[in-house]
Design a protein around this motif. Structure first.
Motif, PDB file in Angstrom:
ATOM      1  N   CYS A 188      -6.336   6.653  -1.632  1.00  0.00           N
ATOM      2  CA  CYS A 188      -5.009   6.788  -1.048  1.00  0.00           C
ATOM      3  C   CYS A 188      -4.505   8.225  -1.135  1.00  0.00           C
ATOM      4  CB  CYS A 188      -4.028   5.800  -1.664  1.00  0.00           C
ATOM      5  SG  CYS A 188      -3.754   6.024  -3.392  1.00  0.00           S
ATOM      6  N   THR A 219      -5.235   5.675  -8.616  1.00  0.00           N
ATOM      7  CA  THR A 219      -4.225   5.949  -7.592  1.00  0.00           C
ATOM      8  C   THR A 219      -3.187   6.953  -8.084  1.00  0.00           C
ATOM      9  OG1 THR A 219      -2.803   4.141  -8.293  1.00  0.00           O
ATOM     10  CG2 THR A 219      -4.482   3.615  -6.660  1.00  0.00           C
ATOM     11  N   PHE A 273     -13.399  -5.650  -6.491  1.00  0.00           N
ATOM     12  CA  PHE A 273     -14.249  -5.763  -5.311  1.00  0.00           C
ATOM     13  C   PHE A 273     -15.636  -6.108  -5.833  1.00  0.00           C
ATOM     14  CE2 PHE A 273     -11.094  -2.349  -4.262  1.00  0.00           C
ATOM     15  CZ  PHE A 273     -10.242  -3.201  -3.605  1.00  0.00           C
ATOM     16  N   ARG A 332      -8.977  -9.173  -9.895  1.00  0.00           N
ATOM     17  CA  ARG A 332      -9.254  -9.037  -8.466  1.00  0.00           C
ATOM     18  C   ARG A 332     -10.008  -7.743  -8.222  1.00  0.00           C
ATOM     19  NH1 ARG A 332      -6.861 -11.760  -4.472  1.00  0.00           N
ATOM     20  NH2 ARG A 332      -5.398 -13.402  -4.993  1.00  0.00           N
ATOM     21  N   ILE A 380      -5.796  -8.618  -1.033  1.00  0.00           N
ATOM     22  CA  ILE A 380      -4.593  -8.347  -1.826  1.00  0.00           C
ATOM     23  C   ILE A 380      -4.822  -7.140  -2.740  1.00  0.00           C
ATOM     24  CG2 ILE A 380      -3.113  -9.285  -3.640  1.00  0.00           C
ATOM     25  CD1 ILE A 380      -3.509 -12.027  -2.313  1.00  0.00           C
ATOM     26  N   ALA A 381      -5.988  -7.128  -3.389  1.00  0.00           N
ATOM     27  CA  ALA A 381      -6.298  -5.995  -4.262  1.00  0.00           C
ATOM     28  C   ALA A 381      -6.387  -4.707  -3.449  1.00  0.00           C
ATOM     29  CB  ALA A 381      -7.615  -6.248  -4.990  1.00  0.00           C
ATOM     30  N   CYS A 382      -6.900  -4.835  -2.241  1.00  0.00           N
ATOM     31  CA  CYS A 382      -7.046  -3.688  -1.361  1.00  0.00           C
ATOM     32  C   CYS A 382      -5.692  -3.040  -1.084  1.00  0.00           C
ATOM     33  CB  CYS A 382      -7.633  -4.200  -0.056  1.00  0.00           C
ATOM     34  SG  CYS A 382      -8.778  -3.099   0.663  1.00  0.00           S
ATOM     35  N   GLU A 383      -4.720  -3.880  -0.756  1.00  0.00           N
ATOM     36  CA  GLU A 383      -3.380  -3.358  -0.475  1.00  0.00           C
ATOM     37  C   GLU A 383      -2.763  -2.765  -1.735  1.00  0.00           C
ATOM     38  OE1 GLU A 383      -1.284  -6.611   1.663  1.00  0.00           O
ATOM     39  OE2 GLU A 383      -0.716  -4.908   2.904  1.00  0.00           O
ATOM     40  N   ALA A 384      -3.021  -3.424  -2.869  1.00  0.00           N
ATOM     41  CA  ALA A 384      -2.461  -2.916  -4.122  1.00  0.00           C
ATOM     42  C   ALA A 384      -3.064  -1.569  -4.493  1.00  0.00           C
ATOM     43  CB  ALA A 384      -2.692  -3.928  -5.240  1.00  0.00           C
ATOM     44  N   MET A 385      -4.227  -1.239  -3.933  1.00  0.00           N
ATOM     45  CA  MET A 385      -4.854   0.049  -4.215  1.00  0.00           C
ATOM     46  C   MET A 385      -4.458   1.105  -3.177  1.00  0.00           C
ATOM     47  SD  MET A 385      -6.360  -0.067  -6.961  1.00  0.00           S
ATOM     48  CE  MET A 385      -5.269  -1.301  -7.593  1.00  0.00           C
ATOM     49  N   GLY A 386      -3.519   0.777  -2.335  1.00  0.00           N
ATOM     50  CA  GLY A 386      -3.016   1.765  -1.388  1.00  0.00           C
ATOM     51  C   GLY A 386      -3.791   1.844  -0.085  1.00  0.00           C
ATOM     52  N   VAL A 387      -4.643   0.849   0.186  1.00  0.00           N
ATOM     53  CA  VAL A 387      -5.382   0.867   1.449  1.00  0.00           C
ATOM     54  C   VAL A 387      -4.528   0.202   2.534  1.00  0.00           C
ATOM     55  CG1 VAL A 387      -7.430   0.006   2.633  1.00  0.00           C
ATOM     56  CG2 VAL A 387      -7.598   0.798   0.282  1.00  0.00           C
ATOM     57  N   ASP A 388      -4.408   0.885   3.656  1.00  0.00           N
ATOM     58  CA  ASP A 388      -3.613   0.357   4.767  1.00  0.00           C
ATOM     59  C   ASP A 388      -4.429  -0.717   5.486  1.00  0.00           C
ATOM     60  OD1 ASP A 388      -2.139  -0.159   7.008  1.00  0.00           O
ATOM     61  OD2 ASP A 388      -1.562   1.925   7.319  1.00  0.00           O
ATOM     62  N   LYS A 389      -4.024  -1.977   5.302  1.00  0.00           N
ATOM     63  CA  LYS A 389      -4.785  -3.113   5.827  1.00  0.00           C
ATOM     64  C   LYS A 389      -4.868  -3.066   7.348  1.00  0.00           C
ATOM     65  CE  LYS A 389      -3.515  -7.565   5.599  1.00  0.00           C
ATOM     66  NZ  LYS A 389      -2.822  -8.722   4.996  1.00  0.00           N
ATOM     67  N   THR A 392       2.143   1.723  -3.583  1.00  0.00           N
ATOM     68  CA  THR A 392       1.089   2.275  -4.438  1.00  0.00           C
ATOM     69  C   THR A 392       0.978   3.779  -4.251  1.00  0.00           C
ATOM     70  OG1 THR A 392      -0.104   0.202  -4.243  1.00  0.00           O
ATOM     71  CG2 THR A 392      -1.338   2.084  -5.061  1.00  0.00           C
ATOM     72  N   ARG A 393       1.052   4.208  -2.998  1.00  0.00           N
ATOM     73  CA  ARG A 393       0.984   5.642  -2.723  1.00  0.00           C
ATOM     74  C   ARG A 393       2.142   6.402  -3.355  1.00  0.00           C
ATOM     75  NH1 ARG A 393      -2.194   6.526   2.701  1.00  0.00           N
ATOM     76  NH2 ARG A 393      -3.159   4.508   2.620  1.00  0.00           N
ATOM     77  N   PHE A 432      -4.163  -7.222 -11.979  1.00  0.00           N
ATOM     78  CA  PHE A 432      -3.815  -8.605 -11.649  1.00  0.00           C
ATOM     79  C   PHE A 432      -4.070  -9.551 -12.811  1.00  0.00           C
ATOM     80  CE2 PHE A 432      -4.533  -6.469  -7.696  1.00  0.00           C
ATOM     81  CZ  PHE A 432      -3.553  -6.977  -6.871  1.00  0.00           C
ATOM     82  N   ASN A 478       0.820  -1.220   0.000  1.00  0.00           N
ATOM     83  CA  ASN A 478       0.000   0.000   0.000  1.00  0.00           C
ATOM     84  C   ASN A 478       0.852   1.268   0.000  1.00  0.00           C
ATOM     85  OD1 ASN A 478       0.536  -1.011   2.656  1.00  0.00           O
ATOM     86  ND2 ASN A 478      -0.733   0.622   3.474  1.00  0.00           N
ATOM     87  N   ARG A 484      -9.358   1.460 -12.041  1.00  0.00           N
ATOM     88  CA  ARG A 484      -9.123   1.477 -10.596  1.00  0.00           C
ATOM     89  C   ARG A 484      -7.645   1.738 -10.304  1.00  0.00           C
ATOM     90  NH1 ARG A 484     -10.047  -3.939  -7.208  1.00  0.00           N
ATOM     91  NH2 ARG A 484      -8.127  -4.399  -8.307  1.00  0.00           N
TER      92      ARG A 484
END
Lengths: 263, 393
Positions: free
Chosen positions: A114, A177, A99, A97, B271-280, A85-86, A93, A82, A173
């Motif tokens: 982010c 970012t 949501f 993947r 996994i996708a969440c982290e790849a989008m910059g969300v802090d798990k 990415t920032r 993927f 994360n 998506r």
């Protein structure tokens, strides 16, 4: 073309137990370039992706990124996905993947998060500042959906989209970012020729409008040769060749390892 | 209408039920003569009854399959009309003046479970973290008030924020070790957490007074004014009602905020969440903490309502009821949870007249709901993000 470095991979190795997935890879990426990595299955392409994006911590070697806007150079291996990415690298993927039980618009909004500041307290208070930020996220996300031509489906659940649409949503998506390097893991896999052609146009448009670099992994040679400016070829965890599409097509090592035929 | 195969299946099911209910329905003991009465007639009724019900279920399922997906979605996504909400509001306000204290008391409990359900919904429904130890946070809230009052004389209203804070801390404490866990493993750890908290309460005699519990906990006051035992029931009812409104308001805001969307994204794909910059880490811990907060506040209300608490009030079955409310109501849906809490709490109370059959009827109604509404009573409502002003200007 400008020649600012954005990503530098030095001596990168990745071992899983006794398996050498990556062996001393050295690659440098430049600003606004479209680069492809090709190689047979199991050559280590996706592992390389995962090392760059922080999913794996490499066994040896370094990865540096240099933000093209601030020119700051930092080492990123060992950082969490994360955080990376920032810092300006986003990915899609190999197996989609999304949501699934969220709407198309919400999927893109997550990508935009982010760069938003709102926390728990501001979510409860909902001040003018938070509402403005929210409105800005929605607006930006919708603009991105327009770019990938999905704005009519914005309130549809992501799981209800067709395969080609889902791939496009994943790209939108990732773009949300605000990356300077977009990593695409097999974007054309499983698409028919019409969808591939559309994707190619979309990626060309993204590169032209957003001035970002693209890094592709794919097996569709027509797609790769058409789109990329530079190609790296990997086999058994090693980089065996690099060059323009024309050079790669003539390289005997590559033909032997991967192509196997003249195209 | 029915194929031979389906009728055969229903027939087999009815045979199976006849066998299952055989000891319960057929063998009757006459205690006076010490003899056994064989009531074979009951068995026939069970057989015919199950056969008919089974056919009905099949008929419904077949009809449901034929319905197009869009039609189903239309029902799931329809918003509740304002008139219904207003009617509910009005009814909830006049309720204590229409019914006796007994009914008001039961309704207060149901309202408390609505809040608990909505709180747990943050953890389970939104963030997708299965939690089987939610009653522990409820206990922490109740004991915080009881002990703070016993030692320092802290009143109800001051105890609420303190208990909320303590529960949130406990939520974070539980959150840290389970950051990497999901699904079954998470369920086991949270279950253990709930049990550990109860065991601590039972055995740490010096602090918690052990299994005998704490009694004479003061009821809530109104700016220092105490109510008569009759009026205090109504007062607590309105406090609970106030909490319900507050919780609905807050959970709704949280759900449609940045953090709420991140919880849902985390539920969908980590996994996708982290790849989008969300802090798990931050997202998970905030879900645990915020979910626990509501349980803590309800714990205080529970202690003040019953004036007596002991560890037996916070057993595993409490957590299960709270989880059932969330699952039955439809994960993530606020109105669904309200209805589910009312059903799950009011039904066993008002079924008391059925005596021994109470729990059978209760269990049966749950099974029926799950068969006919496998995704919960009310599905999730899609949010249409409409911005009032143009940002580009």
């Amino acid at each position: 073309m400008s020649h600012n470095k954005i990503l530098e991979i030095q001596n990168l190795s990745m071992e899983f137990g006794g398996l050498q997935a990556l062996d001393s890879i050295n690659i440098t990426f430049y600003e606004k370039e479209v680069v492809a990595i090709i190689g047979p299955n199991g050559a280590g392409k996706t592992t390389l992706f995962n090392c760059i994006t922080g999913v794996y911590v490499p066994t040896r070697g370094n990865i540096f990124i240099q933000n093209p806007y601030t020119q700051m150079k930092e080492k990123i291996n060992g950082l969490k996905p994360n955080i990376i990415t920032r810092k300006g690298m986003a990915r899609t993927f190999q197996n989609i993947r999304l949501f699934k039980n969220m709407t198309v618009l919400e999927n893109v909004m997550i990508g935009r998060h982010c760069h938003a500041k709102a926390g728990i307290i501001s979510a409860m208070v909902r001040s003018k500042k938070t509402r403005d930020e929210e409105a800005r996220i929605i607006h930006d996300s919708r603009e991105l959906l327009k770019k990938v031509n999905l704005v009519d489906e914005q309130y549809e659940y992501a799981k209800n989209l067709s395969y080609g649409y889902q791939k496009r949503l994943e790209i939108a998506r990732a773009l949300a970012t605000k990356p300077f390097l977009l990593l695409l893991d097999e974007p054309a896999a499983g698409m028919n020729s019409k969808e591939t052609a559309e994707l190619m146009d979309l990626l060309k448009e993204i590169k032209k409008d957003l001035h970002i670099a693209l890094l592709l992994i794919d097996h569709d040679m027509h797609f790769i040769m058409n789109l990329s400016e530079k190609i790296f070829v990997m086999d058994y965890g090693k980089k065996i060749a690099e060059g323009t599409p024309e050079e790669i097509q003539k390289n005997p090592l590559v033909i032997k390892a991967y192509l196997g035929e003249n195209i | 209408m029915f194929s031979f195969k389906e009728i055969k299946k229903s027939f087999l099911i009815s045979l199976w039920f006849m066998f299952l209910t055989f000891p319960l329905m057929v063998i009757k003991i006459n205690p006076e003569t010490h003899s056994i009465l064989w009531e074979w007639k009951n068995m026939l009724w069970v057989g015919i009854g199950t056969f008919c019900i089974s056919l009905l279920v099949r008929f419904y399922q077949a009809r449901n399959k034929k319905k197009s997906l869009s039609k189903k979605l239309f029902f799931a996504d329809r918003k509740i009309p304002t008139s219904v909400i207003v009617a509910f509001l009005f009814f909830s306000i006049i309720f204590p003046f229409l019914f006796s204290n007994y009914h008001v008391n039961i309704m207060t409990t149901a309202l408390m479970y609505i809040v608990l359900g909505l709180g747990l919904n943050i953890i389970v429904g939104l963030a997708g973290l299965l939690n089987l130890g939610y009653a522990a946070f409820y206990a922490i809230g109740a004991y915080s008030y009881a002990l703070l009052n016993y030692h320092f004389g802290i009143g109800f209203w001051l105890a609420i924020p303190i208990a909320a804070l303590l529960s949130a801390l406990a939520g974070i404490l539980l959150g840290f070790p389970v950051l990497r866990l999901r699904g079954d493993y998470l369920a086991i750890v949270t279950l253990c957490f709930g049990t550990i908290i109860r065991l601590i309460l039972e055995n740490w005699d010096e602090l918690t007074f052990g299994p005998s519990g704490i009694s004479q906990i003061p009821r809530p006051t109104f700016f220092g004014i105490e109510f008569s035992p009759h009026n205090v029931t109504t007062y607590i009812y309105f406090i609970a009602l106030g909490f319900v409104f507050f919780t609905i308001f807050m959970v709704n805001r949280l759900k449609h905020s940045k953090i709420g969307r991140e919880w849902q994204a985390l539920r969908e794909d980590e996994i996708a969440c982290e790849a989008m910059g969300v802090d798990k880490t931050k997202t998970k811990l905030s879900a645990f903490a915020l979910g626990a907060t509501w349980a803590g506040m309800m714990g205080v209300l529970f202690a003040a309502k019953t004036t007596f608490i002991n560890p037996a009030s916070f057993t595993f079955i409490e957590s299960v009821i709270m989880l059932s409310i969330v699952v039955l109501g439809g994960m993530g849906s606020i109105s669904g949870i309200i209805i589910a809490a009312l059903i799950l709490i009011l039904l066993p109370e008002y079924l008391r007249e059925l005596g021994n059959y109470r729990m059978i009827v209760f269990g049966l109604s749950m099974v029926v709901i799950i068969i006919f509404k496998p995704h919960g009573l009310i599905g999730n409502v899609k949010k249409n993000y409409k911005t009032d002003y143009d940002v580009s200007q």
